[in-house]
Structure formats: C-alpha cells, structure tokens
Design a protein around this motif. Structure first.
Motif, PDB file in Angstrom:
ATOM      1  N   SER A 194      26.736  44.995  39.472  1.00  0.00           N
ATOM      2  CA  SER A 194      25.557  44.763  38.636  1.00  0.00           C
ATOM      3  C   SER A 194      25.359  45.888  37.628  1.00  0.00           C
ATOM      4  N   GLY A 195      24.673  45.567  36.549  1.00  0.00           N
ATOM      5  CA  GLY A 195      24.190  46.577  35.618  1.00  0.00           C
ATOM      6  C   GLY A 195      25.248  47.358  34.886  1.00  0.00           C
ATOM      7  N   TYR A 196      26.327  46.709  34.437  1.00  0.00           N
ATOM      8  CA  TYR A 196      27.383  47.443  33.738  1.00  0.00           C
ATOM      9  C   TYR A 196      27.008  47.736  32.289  1.00  0.00           C
ATOM     10  N   SER A 197      27.323  48.925  31.823  1.00  0.00           N
ATOM     11  CA  SER A 197      27.199  49.290  30.410  1.00  0.00           C
ATOM     12  C   SER A 197      28.384  50.144  30.022  1.00  0.00           C
ATOM     13  N   LYS A 198      29.033  49.791  28.948  1.00  0.00           N
ATOM     14  CA  LYS A 198      30.197  50.564  28.509  1.00  0.00           C
ATOM     15  C   LYS A 198      29.802  51.940  27.982  1.00  0.00           C
ATOM     16  N   TYR A 199      28.503  52.166  27.799  1.00  0.00           N
ATOM     17  CA  TYR A 199      28.028  53.463  27.319  1.00  0.00           C
ATOM     18  C   TYR A 199      27.700  54.421  28.457  1.00  0.00           C
ATOM     19  N   ASN A 200      27.671  53.930  29.695  1.00  0.00           N
ATOM     20  CA  ASN A 200      27.423  54.805  30.848  1.00  0.00           C
ATOM     21  C   ASN A 200      28.666  55.610  31.181  1.00  0.00           C
ATOM     22  N   LEU A 201      28.457  56.850  31.595  1.00  0.00           N
ATOM     23  CA  LEU A 201      29.587  57.645  32.074  1.00  0.00           C
ATOM     24  C   LEU A 201      30.085  57.108  33.413  1.00  0.00           C
ATOM     25  N   VAL A 202      29.177  56.593  34.229  1.00  0.00           N
ATOM     26  CA  VAL A 202      29.548  56.023  35.510  1.00  0.00           C
ATOM     27  C   VAL A 202      28.845  54.687  35.690  1.00  0.00           C
ATOM     28  N   ASN A 203      29.582  53.710  36.226  1.00  0.00           N
ATOM     29  CA  ASN A 203      29.033  52.423  36.607  1.00  0.00           C
ATOM     30  C   ASN A 203      29.384  52.163  38.068  1.00  0.00           C
ATOM     31  N   ILE A 204      28.486  51.500  38.777  1.00  0.00           N
ATOM     32  CA  ILE A 204      28.694  51.229  40.185  1.00  0.00           C
ATOM     33  C   ILE A 204      29.563  49.987  40.352  1.00  0.00           C
ATOM     34  N   GLY A 205      30.659  50.135  41.091  1.00  0.00           N
ATOM     35  CA  GLY A 205      31.500  48.990  41.420  1.00  0.00           C
ATOM     36  C   GLY A 205      32.420  48.559  40.295  1.00  0.00           C
ATOM     37  N   GLN A 206      33.064  47.417  40.490  1.00  0.00           N
ATOM     38  CA  GLN A 206      33.939  46.822  39.487  1.00  0.00           C
ATOM     39  C   GLN A 206      33.194  45.643  38.849  1.00  0.00           C
ATOM     40  N   HIS A 207      33.505  45.328  37.605  1.00  0.00           N
ATOM     41  CA  HIS A 207      32.680  44.389  36.843  1.00  0.00           C
ATOM     42  C   HIS A 207      33.508  43.205  36.364  1.00  0.00           C
ATOM     43  N   TYR A 208      34.142  42.592  37.351  1.00  0.00           N
ATOM     44  CA  TYR A 208      34.941  41.391  37.129  1.00  0.00           C
ATOM     45  C   TYR A 208      35.093  40.693  38.481  1.00  0.00           C
ATOM     46  N   TRP A 209      35.460  39.435  38.452  1.00  0.00           N
ATOM     47  CA  TRP A 209      35.737  38.695  39.680  1.00  0.00           C
ATOM     48  C   TRP A 209      37.105  39.085  40.225  1.00  0.00           C
ATOM     49  N   SER A 210      37.231  39.127  41.547  1.00  0.00           N
ATOM     50  CA  SER A 210      38.506  39.395  42.210  1.00  0.00           C
ATOM     51  C   SER A 210      38.638  38.460  43.407  1.00  0.00           C
ATOM     52  N   ALA A 211      39.864  38.143  43.765  1.00  0.00           N
ATOM     53  CA  ALA A 211      40.118  37.326  44.951  1.00  0.00           C
ATOM     54  C   ALA A 211      41.427  37.769  45.586  1.00  0.00           C
ATOM     55  N   ALA A 212      41.529  37.584  46.911  1.00  0.00           N
ATOM     56  CA  ALA A 212      42.722  38.042  47.625  1.00  0.00           C
ATOM     57  C   ALA A 212      42.995  37.190  48.849  1.00  0.00           C
ATOM     58  N   PRO A 213      44.263  36.803  49.066  1.00  0.00           N
ATOM     59  CA  PRO A 213      44.664  36.311  50.382  1.00  0.00           C
ATOM     60  C   PRO A 213      44.798  37.498  51.326  1.00  0.00           C
ATOM     61  N   VAL A 214      44.461  37.293  52.597  1.00  0.00           N
ATOM     62  CA  VAL A 214      44.408  38.386  53.573  1.00  0.00           C
ATOM     63  C   VAL A 214      45.124  37.963  54.851  1.00  0.00           C
ATOM     64  N   PHE A 215      45.854  38.896  55.447  1.00  0.00           N
ATOM     65  CA  PHE A 215      46.421  38.699  56.776  1.00  0.00           C
ATOM     66  C   PHE A 215      46.176  39.960  57.584  1.00  0.00           C
ATOM     67  N   GLY A 216      45.674  39.800  58.813  1.00  0.00           N
ATOM     68  CA  GLY A 216      45.431  40.948  59.667  1.00  0.00           C
ATOM     69  C   GLY A 216      45.836  40.675  61.100  1.00  0.00           C
ATOM     70  N   PHE A 217      46.171  41.740  61.833  1.00  0.00           N
ATOM     71  CA  PHE A 217      46.513  41.574  63.249  1.00  0.00           C
ATOM     72  C   PHE A 217      46.079  42.804  64.032  1.00  0.00           C
ATOM     73  N   THR A 218      45.862  42.599  65.314  1.00  0.00           N
ATOM     74  CA  THR A 218      45.619  43.667  66.276  1.00  0.00           C
ATOM     75  C   THR A 218      46.415  43.363  67.535  1.00  0.00           C
ATOM     76  N   VAL A 219      47.138  44.340  68.032  1.00  0.00           N
ATOM     77  CA  VAL A 219      47.893  44.222  69.267  1.00  0.00           C
ATOM     78  C   VAL A 219      47.313  45.230  70.257  1.00  0.00           C
ATOM     79  N   LEU A 220      47.003  44.740  71.484  1.00  0.00           N
ATOM     80  CA  LEU A 220      46.376  45.573  72.503  1.00  0.00           C
ATOM     81  C   LEU A 220      47.227  45.587  73.776  1.00  0.00           C
ATOM     82  N   PRO A 221      48.367  46.282  73.749  1.00  0.00           N
ATOM     83  CA  PRO A 221      49.183  46.398  74.962  1.00  0.00           C
ATOM     84  C   PRO A 221      48.568  47.384  75.947  1.00  0.00           C
ATOM     85  N   ASN A 222      49.267  47.565  77.069  1.00  0.00           N
ATOM     86  CA  ASN A 222      48.836  48.557  78.056  1.00  0.00           C
ATOM     87  C   ASN A 222      47.410  48.277  78.520  1.00  0.00           C
TER      88      ASN A 222
END
Length: 320
Positions: free
Chosen positions: A167-195
């Motif tokens: 939110s609240g992006y301005s190209k005149y700010n020295l700092v802006n919070i976060g990224q100011h575009y849409w993003s998407a990602a496929p995700v794969f995760g795993f956990t192994v609990l031996p022992n």
C-alpha cells in the motif's frame, strides 16, 4: 513456517462456517525488505519458512502463527558482492501472524487447506545524508489452495501463493513498504520426521513470477526461493539445528521494457542456528538467527526471528 509439533490428532469440525470464521479473523504476517526502486527484493520474506513447514492443521483445524522479526544492515551489495552504496543503513521490524485452515475436504488424494496473511512493517532507511522511515500494512499473502499429504514420517504439500501489491507507494519516497506489484508462485514443501520425530528435515521451495509496478514501469525479475531446516531434539522440550534460505533471480529486472543495470539479478544465501520449543501437542515457539552470505544485488545483513504457533481448539471439535 508451520510450527505444529508431530501429532496425528484427527479431531476436526465438518462445519464450513468454522473455516470461514477462521479466514475472517484479523491476522498479520510476514515481512519483506524493499527499496524505493524495488530491485534486489522479493515479495516473499526470505527466511520466514523452513521449520516444520509441511505439518498442516488437522481436518477442520486452524492454526494462528505469530511472527516477530528484526532485520538490520549497513551494506547494499553489487553483482560482485561488494558494497555499492556508501553510508547505507536499513532497519526493518515486523510483528505479524498468519492464519491457516484445513478444510474437511479430500482433494487430489490429500487434504485441502487455505491461508491468508497481512503484514505490518516498519522500515528505516538512510542513504548518504538522506533518511526516511515508514510504517504500514504491506503485501497481502493469499494461499487459496494447499493440498497436504502424510505417509508415515513424511509430510508434504503443494500450494499456490498470491501476493497483492503493498500500500501507499510513491516513487518520490526514499523508502516504500513492501513490493508494489502482483506476484504468484507454485510451492512445494516437505517435512521428514525420522527417529520417532526427534529429527526434523524440512524444505519449502517456490518460484515467484512478478508483475510490473504500473507507477514506475519497473518490472522485477522472477525468483526461485528455497527455505530449509534440519534439527535434532536434545532434550524432551527443545530441538536445535540449522536453517536458512537460498534465493536466485532467474530473469532480468527491466525498466520501461529495457534491462536495468545488466538485469540486476539478485542472489542471497541466509544461514544460521534455530531453536524450537514444542508447546503442547500442536504448538511451538521458534528462535532463528540468519546471516546473509553469497550476496549479489541486494542487502547483506542479519535477521532475528521469534515465531509462535497456537491452534484454535474451539474449531477442532470432533464430528458427531
């Protein structure tokens, strides 16, 4: 980051209103370092995941995960890993949480889940004689689809992440919070609990595809991210190990459709110790410290994470 301890409790509610209530609860989660030009940063907060990542709530169950993190650096590196900006300083702080819910629905042979997160972040940036600070909500994380599986001591899942613009992006700010575009990602995760669950090996890998900042016509390149941990229980109520993340930008940054600074492709390898304290049968408290290494075209600093996972027992009642 999923902080459930190893538990096979299958208590759950079949009532969909419980899931909708969970998704509607006020939540905050995750943070990402971002500079005004939006180069060298990712909408995904590097290092947030990796510990017990594939242990999802039981069917009908909900988990609230709280995050508190601080990141500090005095160095922004170039493509050769050398400091590129004199008198540079960046501090980021966030207090946040993520809400996860597993529906009482079978899907593709697994259990269907959803997640939602909204961050609250403070950033303070100094460059030369200039300084700026900002406090704001930022990129909202929507994970409409999580499909999780369990086979013996192996837990794994597939998911789709969507990040809304900050939110609240301005190209005149020295700092802006976060990224100011849409993003998407496929995700794969795993956990192994031996022992008998005393050892943990986890990984979460994703490939973020980024849109363009319509205000500046700056397009951040796509990025591969993997986050990992390995730990061992040393006493009944404590596990210690090592964790971190590796990110590698695979396509160029562009400005008005033209490659920016030879593509300004970022790279970062974070690594450091982790300590996990189980809380009851389905919760945990986690401490992590990560140091940036192998840095290219992004900041080189230090991050401290405090993370807490708490289930909602009132949404986990047994079916009748």
């Amino acid at each position: 980051m999923q902080v459930l301890s190893h538990s096979t409790n299958s208590n759950g509610s079949s009532r969909w209103w419980g899931g909708f209530l969970a998704v509607a609860l006020a939540i905050m989660a995750l943070t990402a370092v971002a500079l005004a030009s939006e180069n060298g940063a990712s909408a995904w907060p590097l290092g947030v995941e990796g510990v017990m990542t594939a242990l999802e709530p039981p069917p009908g169950g909900t988990m609230l995960q709280y995050y508190s993190t601080g990141y500090f650096t005095h160095e922004l590196d170039d493509a050769h890993g050398h400091s590129a900006v004199p008198n540079f300083s960046l501090y980021v702080a966030a207090n946040s949480a993520r809400l996860k819910h597993t529906w009482n629905v079978n899907f593709l042979g697994g259990k269907l889940g959803s997640e939602v997160a909204v961050p609250v972040v403070y950033e303070q940036l100094s460059v030369g004689n200039l300084s700026d600070d900002r406090f704001s909500l930022t990129n909202m994380l929507l994970t409409p689809l999580v499909v999780s599986y369990k086979k013996g001591p192996v837990f794994y899942y597939y998911a789709i992440d969507v990040q809304s613009p900050g939110s609240g992006y301005s190209k005149y700010n020295l700092v802006n919070i976060g990224q100011h575009y849409w993003s998407a990602a496929p995700v794969f995760g795993f956990t192994v609990l031996p022992n008998k669950g005393k050892t943990e090996l986890s990984d979460r890998s994703m490939y973020y595809v980024n849109d363009t900042n319509s205000t500046t016509s700056y397009h951040s390149g796509n990025i591969f991210i993997t986050e990992f941990s390995a730990s061992q229980s040393v006493v009944k109520k404590m596990a210690v190990g090592v964790g971190g993340s590796y990110s590698k930008q695979t396509t160029d940054d562009t400005l008005h459709g033209v490659s920016y600074l030879d593509g300004y492709r970022s790279q970062d390898f974070k690594i450091g110790p982790t300590v996990r304290f189980p809380l009851g049968k389905a919760g945990a408290f986690i401490f992590k410290y990560y140091r940036d290494t192998l840095v290219q075209n992004t900041t080189r600093g230090n991050a401290i994470w405090f993370q807490l996972g708490v289930p909602f027992p009132n949404l986990n009642k047994r079916e009748h």
